[in-house]
Design a protein around this motif. Structure first.
Motif, mmCIF file in Angstrom:
data_model
loop_
_atom_site.group_PDB
_atom_site.id
_atom_site.type_symbol
_atom_site.label_atom_id
_atom_site.label_comp_id
_atom_site.label_asym_id
_atom_site.label_seq_id
_atom_site.Cartn_x
_atom_site.Cartn_y
_atom_site.Cartn_z
ATOM 1 N N MET B 42 41.316 32.150 43.107
ATOM 2 C CA MET B 42 39.890 31.976 42.839
ATOM 3 C C MET B 42 39.049 32.411 44.035
ATOM 4 S SD MET B 42 39.716 28.517 40.610
ATOM 5 C CE MET B 42 38.029 28.840 40.220
ATOM 6 N N VAL B 43 39.533 32.090 45.227
ATOM 7 C CA VAL B 43 38.818 32.523 46.441
ATOM 8 C C VAL B 43 38.778 34.046 46.490
ATOM 9 C CG1 VAL B 43 39.013 32.617 48.948
ATOM 10 C CG2 VAL B 43 39.299 30.433 47.758
ATOM 11 N N ARG B 44 39.905 34.661 46.153
ATOM 12 C CA ARG B 44 39.987 36.135 46.188
ATOM 13 C C ARG B 44 39.021 36.752 45.173
ATOM 14 N NH1 ARG B 44 45.417 39.556 44.570
ATOM 15 N NH2 ARG B 44 44.325 41.493 44.070
ATOM 16 N N ILE B 45 38.979 36.204 43.967
ATOM 17 C CA ILE B 45 38.099 36.745 42.925
ATOM 18 C C ILE B 45 36.634 36.595 43.360
ATOM 19 C CG2 ILE B 45 37.289 36.436 40.544
ATOM 20 C CD1 ILE B 45 39.990 37.779 40.647
ATOM 21 N N GLN B 46 36.350 35.429 43.938
ATOM 22 C CA GLN B 46 34.962 35.188 44.397
ATOM 23 C C GLN B 46 34.572 36.186 45.476
ATOM 24 O OE1 GLN B 46 34.471 31.085 45.642
ATOM 25 N NE2 GLN B 46 33.123 30.728 43.915
ATOM 26 N N SER B 47 35.491 36.427 46.421
ATOM 27 C CA SER B 47 35.144 37.354 47.513
ATOM 28 C C SER B 47 35.047 38.781 46.974
ATOM 29 C CB SER B 47 36.131 37.253 48.669
ATOM 30 O OG SER B 47 37.390 37.702 48.268
ATOM 31 N N ASP B 48 35.857 39.132 45.961
ATOM 32 C CA ASP B 48 35.738 40.456 45.332
ATOM 33 C C ASP B 48 34.360 40.597 44.687
ATOM 34 O OD1 ASP B 48 39.193 40.979 44.136
ATOM 35 O OD2 ASP B 48 38.222 41.238 46.091
ATOM 36 N N CYS B 49 33.908 39.524 44.034
ATOM 37 C CA CYS B 49 32.576 39.557 43.393
ATOM 38 C C CYS B 49 31.494 39.709 44.447
ATOM 39 C CB CYS B 49 32.354 38.279 42.583
ATOM 40 S SG CYS B 49 33.366 38.198 41.097
ATOM 41 N N GLN B 50 31.685 38.993 45.556
ATOM 42 C CA GLN B 50 30.681 39.068 46.622
ATOM 43 C C GLN B 50 30.648 40.454 47.245
ATOM 44 O OE1 GLN B 50 31.781 35.791 49.108
ATOM 45 N NE2 GLN B 50 30.783 34.303 47.784
ATOM 46 N N LEU B 51 31.768 41.169 47.192
ATOM 47 C CA LEU B 51 31.824 42.527 47.739
ATOM 48 C C LEU B 51 31.251 43.553 46.763
ATOM 49 C CD1 LEU B 51 35.360 42.508 49.409
ATOM 50 C CD2 LEU B 51 33.168 42.730 50.564
ATOM 51 N N GLY B 52 30.796 43.068 45.618
ATOM 52 C CA GLY B 52 30.135 43.968 44.692
ATOM 53 C C GLY B 52 30.907 44.281 43.424
#
Lengths: 215, 282
Positions: B42-52
């Motif tokens: 979930m952390v990874r998906i969130q950071s991917d979303c934050q990266l655009g």
């Protein structure tokens, strides 16, 4: 109960561990197996329980062939090395857990067995906190709970203190009085001769001689 | 004389209780590690979303696919890096560990259970059933971990998102729910049951540690050799021919191989238990 070993031979990995054993065991007697380490005493006990199968020969229990007519003696309690008890359970709970396989042994019988070996059935300590002597006693209690017809005890006095030894001796004498068939081994010859009315001398997988008389 | 016989249900109940008593900490570890993996995902998906990256919300299907996907085909010398499937290794190591430890003393200090059971076939049948239950409980534990993580906002549907698959497994794909269930759940469970029963029956022949090592070897060989005859491939869904990862594992081939081996294990164990010596001094 009558157990007959008829020309029983057992070979394990090329080594003859039991050679032409001919012996009869009857209820109401305590039989002691005497011999050096590795002479075949424990193997004989395993053979009588049905835990090993013969290379040739047979074991008859009340006329039935072990390994053919029945897998194991119908009413037996055994102590051969410490059984796999649950470390987190108390002594009582461990025996209850084992006894639940048959659902025939009552709580009272378990408590009686534990008391007879000098342990406290209400002891809250878990098995992992038991001393070696206590573990040995619990193993004996597992063998005698429900008072089976055949009781096999391999070195039951190992690791037990003097008062415990006297208790176990009384226990074995009581079992004989109740016409049970007890087969045991013991390193101390004095204990063996005082407890057993028949002593079987075993050497290199053979019965060399028997001393005493069965009832 | 008090006749002592044990009915099968008592023997089975005893074995189930024994299995839980011996292994509950391992199931707890499996649960907690799975939760940690889901958290990291979930952390990874969130950071991917934050990266655009534009990604839909995670579904339970996405999470389970990620946990159970295994590895793609290993191609030696192809210049393509092979990603070690740590999650898959952990799950199947735990299952092998659970099964191995449950049956570790079968041929030695658990002799009293056998004597009280009175009947070797009954005893063996119970051990086989408990082995199957061990595997099922491991999967239930993983599903429970996913179930609990729904509270973190994961959608409780088995549908998988192609964009999430592209982000996590490097190729977009979709599957119908029944296809997903077969490839990601049923077939791996069947294969895992097969491997666990092989492990259990081999304990009648060899020391438990050797059997455990044998299972590990089988799993490692499966990772590097994609062939339905190497049965561990049934636990690697990404190698199924239905998925676009150039896999060669057909569901029916693996299911048949598993079924044959399961039946063979049970029969061989039944034959062996009649002849085996317990508590051999050798």
């Amino acid at each position: 109960m009558k157990i007959e070993m008829k020309d029983y031979c057992k070979t394990l990995r090329g080594a003859e561990v039991l050679k032409h054993i001919n012996m009869t065991f009857t209820s109401g007697n305590v039989y002691g197996l005497k011999g050096q380490n590795g002479c075949g005493k424990t193997m004989m006990m395993r053979a009588i329980c049905g835990l090993i199968l013969p290379t040739s020969g047979e074991v008859l229990i009340d006329g039935k062939v072990l390994g053919k007519d029945m897998s194991f003696p119908e009413s037996v309690g055994v102590l051969i090395e410490n059984p796999a008890f649950i470390n987190a359970y108390t002594g009582f709970k461990n025996l209850r857990f084992l006894a639940d396989i048959q659902k025939k042994i009552t709580d009272e019988e378990i408590r009686e067995a534990i008391t007879e070996v000098g342990l406290d059935p209400d002891d809250k300590r878990s098995y992992r906190k038991y001393s070696l002597g206590m573990k040995e006693r619990l193993g004996i209690a597992a063998a005698i709970m429900g008072t089976p017809e055949l009781i096999i005890l391999d070195e039951p006095l190992n690791g037990i203190d003097e008062s415990g030894v006297e208790m176990i001796k009384k226990l074995i004498a009581d079992l004989k009085e109740k016409s049970k068939l007890v087969i045991m081994s013991c390193h101390d010859a004095e204990d063996l001769y005082s407890l057993c009315n028949v002593v079987v001398n075993v050497s290199a997988g053979k019965i060399i001689s028997t001393e005493g008389e069965a009832k | 004389m008090k006749r002592k016989t044990a009915c099968f249900s008592h023997v089975l109940l005893h074995d189930i209780r024994y299995s839980i008593l011996i292994s509950w900490k391992k199931y707890l570890a499996l649960f907690l590690v799975t939760e940690a993996i889901i958290g990291a995902l979930m952390v990874r998906i969130q950071s991917d979303c934050q990266l655009g990256m534009v990604l839909p919300p995670l579904t339970a299907g996405d999470v389970l696919t990620y946990l159970l996907s295994g590895a793609k085909i290993f191609r030696y010398g192809a210049g393509i890096p092979f990603e070690i499937p740590y999650i898959w290794i952990f799950i199947y190591l735990m299952i092998a560990f659970i099964v191995g430890e449950n049956h570790a003393n079968l041929m030695t200090s658990r002799y009293m259970e056998l004597l009280l059971s009175q009947e070797k076939h009954r005893w063996w049948a119970s051990k086989c059933i408990v082995t199957v239950l061990d595997v099922l409980l491991a999967y239930v534990t993983i599903f429970a971990a996913v179930g609990i993580s729904l509270f973190w906002g994961i959608k409780p549907v088995l549908k998988i998102s192609p964009d999430i698959m592209k982000a996590l497994i490097w190729k977009a794909f979709t599957l119908k729910p029944n296809q997903w269930t077969v490839i990601f759940v049923l077939l791996p469970i069947l294969t895992s049951v097969c491997i666990s029963l092989l492990q259990t029956v081999s304990i009648l022949f060899f020391k438990p540690m050797i059997c455990f090592t044998g299972v590990i070897t089988l799993l490692v060989v499966s990772l590097f050799y994609c062939n339905p005859a190497v049965i561990g491939n049934g636990t690697l869904p990404l190698r199924n021919t239905i998925l676009p990862f150039e896999g060669t594992i057909r569901t029916l081939d693996v299911a048949l191989a598993d079924a044959v081996l399961i039946v063979a294990s049970i029969i061989i164990g039944n034959i062996k238990i009649k002849k085996v010596d317990l508590l051999s001094e050798v």
